[in-house]
Enzyme design. Structure first.
Site, short mmCIF file in Angstrom:
data_model
loop_
_atom_site.label_atom_id
_atom_site.label_comp_id
_atom_site.label_asym_id
_atom_site.label_seq_id
_atom_site.Cartn_x
_atom_site.Cartn_y
_atom_site.Cartn_z
N PHE A 29 1.61 10.01 2.81
CA PHE A 29 2.66 10.09 3.82
C PHE A 29 3.76 9.07 3.60
CE2 PHE A 29 -0.24 12.22 7.09
CZ PHE A 29 0.30 13.45 6.79
N GLY A 30 3.57 8.07 2.75
CA GLY A 30 4.60 7.08 2.53
C GLY A 30 4.05 5.79 1.99
N VAL B 76 3.78 1.28 2.53
CA VAL B 76 3.74 0.19 3.50
C VAL B 76 4.24 -1.09 2.83
CG1 VAL B 76 2.34 -1.13 5.12
CG2 VAL B 76 1.79 1.27 4.67
N GLY C 271 0.48 5.88 0.16
CA GLY C 271 -0.37 7.04 0.37
C GLY C 271 0.45 8.30 0.36
N GLY D 1 0.82 -1.20 0.00
CA GLY D 1 0.00 0.00 0.00
C GLY D 1 0.85 1.24 0.00
N LYS E 6 5.68 0.73 7.71
CA LYS E 6 5.22 1.96 7.07
C LYS E 6 6.38 2.94 7.01
CE LYS E 6 1.69 5.51 7.11
NZ LYS E 6 0.40 5.96 7.66
N ASP F 36 -17.24 -2.11 14.06
CA ASP F 36 -15.90 -2.04 14.64
C ASP F 36 -15.13 -0.78 14.23
OD1 ASP F 36 -16.13 -4.44 15.97
OD2 ASP F 36 -15.38 -5.63 14.29
#
Length: 442
Positions: free
Chosen positions: A193-194, A196, A191, A189, A210, A285
């Site tokens: 910010f960085g 993963v 995004g 993944g 991450k 949840d």
């Protein structure tokens, strides 16, 4: 990862200022050239997965800058050097070789002794060592268990509590090795910010790493302090932050790995499907924008509250990112106001996305996901719900439609324009639990 064969040329020793060298996954043969002792600038070297034979040159102990040196999966034999950079290497870097020997910390057998007298002397020393340990450990163990018995379960609970918040230390080079040099094959993944990456530690534990975008380094001036806070949090719906790794050139969080991946994968992939019950259970949840699923399909949260951890200027960056995605509350985008009501709004948008299978950023002009759904309620709910979701026929169809309509109503109440009119999370959970009971009765 080429098809290089033959031996490593001795001329490689002339690369005195080389910092990183990876020759892994080739067909290299011959021995490790002794000339490598001249590569004094070397910090990272990987010779694993080849057919290299012979001894590991003891002269490599002179490479004081060397922090990572992987010899695994070759045909090496003889004694493993123990001085210089070899003091900090683990047994993982020497596995699957012909017949290496040396220190027990490398998980290899001891090298043959030079004489029988020396061998007997070592055995005698080991015997005395075990006797000394026994004289200390046995009484200490008795006293330890006696104290624990006297103090009872209270001491046990305190010990368990302390162990649960003890942070594990994982070095940069361990993360590099665990993620196979942050290879794209391990990317799970990315995004704003960085990125993963999936990784596997030497212990066999799967982790998610991450790695933060260094161009946004200023946004994480309090990175270490924030990570310390995150490591101390424990909740069934929070992904466990195992540790952090931070230096001038690298910032990362080490998280527990969620093997089932993201909720997005299950919503938008043709290879997966979640029915009404599963989606409703997950959303009960959920309390944030992004959800990962563990082995039991229990929802876990990630990236919660970063806007509150950042400074004012950096918070604007995160706000703009969320505004593009369509999850941000109107008052935050317009006035920069932050409250728990912002989280309620974001949750409502995600609840709509989960049951419509429509992303909030795919609408054009002034139309939004919340408006599109509100125009279709209560009479045309089937026009907005995920077409594959309502599967009942006959008498069961109206009941399922009513269930979905009630879920949409809860989501829209969360997305009210005025923060004061939004439902609080406690009431949201109560209403969704009630809806779940109705669904089970269908």
């Amino acid at each position: 990862m080429n098809q290089f064969s033959d031996g490593i040329p001795r001329e490689i020793g002339g690369l005195e200022t080389l910092v990183q060298l990876s020759l892994r996954h080739n067909n290299l043969q011959g021995t490790i050239p002794d000339s490598m002792r001249n590569m004094v600038g070397l910090e990272f070297q990987d010779l694993s997965h080849n057919n290299i034979s012979g001894n590991i040159p003891k002269s490599l102990e002179k490479l004081q800058n060397l922090k990572y040196f992987n010899f695994s999966v070759n045909k090496l034999y003889g004694e493993i050097p123990s001085g210089g950079p070899f003091k900090n290497l683990s047994s993982q870097f020497f596995i699957y070789n012909e017949a290496l020997c040396g220190s027990s910390r490398f998980s290899v057998p001891p090298c043959p002794a030079s004489s029988k007298h020396r061998s007997n002397r070592k055995k005698l020393l080991v015997l005395f060592l075990f006797l000394g340990i026994a004289l200390v450990v046995v009484p200490s163990t008795f006293i330890f268990f006696w104290i624990r018995y006297r103090k009872g379960t209270r001491v046990l609970q305190q010990a368990d509590s302390l162990s649960s918040v003890t942070s594990e230390r994982i070095s940069y080079y361990e993360l590099i090795q665990a993620t196979d040099l942050l290879s794209e094959s391990n990317l799970i993944g990315s995004g704003s910010f960085g990125s993963v990456y999936k990784g596997v530690l030497r212990s066999g534990t799967a982790i998610a790493v991450k790695v933060f975008n260094l161009q946004l380094d200023a946004a994480f001036k309090s990175f270490d302090m924030e990570c310390e806070v995150l490591r101390s949090l424990r909740h069934r719906n929070l992904i466990k932050v195992i540790t952090s790794c931070s230096n001038l050139d690298f910032k990362a969080l080490v998280l527990e790995y969620m093997p089932n991946g993201s909720l997005e994968k299950y919503l938008y992939s043709h290879n997966y499907f979640l029915d009404i019950r599963q989606r409703l259970s997950i959303m009960i949840d959920v309390a944030s924008e992004y959800v990962l699923l563990d082995d039991d399909m229990v929802a876990h949260l990630r990236d919660f509250g970063f806007s509150k951890l950042l400074g004012e200027d950096q918070g604007d960056l995160y706000t703009k990112t969320l505004a593009i995605l369509g999850y941000i509350a109107p008052e935050y985008g317009l006035e920069g106001l932050v409250s728990t009501k912002c989280d309620v709004y974001s949750y409502g948008v995600m609840l709509l996305e989960t049951f419509t299978r429509r992303k909030p950023n795919e609408f054009e002009g002034d139309l939004s996901l919340t408006q599109w759904v509100s125009y279709s309620l209560p009479d045309a709910v089937m026009d907005v719900v995920d077409a594959n979701l309502v599967t009942a026929t006959g008498n069961g169809l109206p009941k399922e439609v009513d269930v979905v309509a009630s879920i949409m109503k809860v989501a829209l109440d969360c997305c009210a324009e005025s923060p004061a009119r939004r439902t609080n999370m406690k009431d949201v959970v109560g209403m969704l639990q009630k809806t779940k009971i109705q669904l089970l009765a269908c």
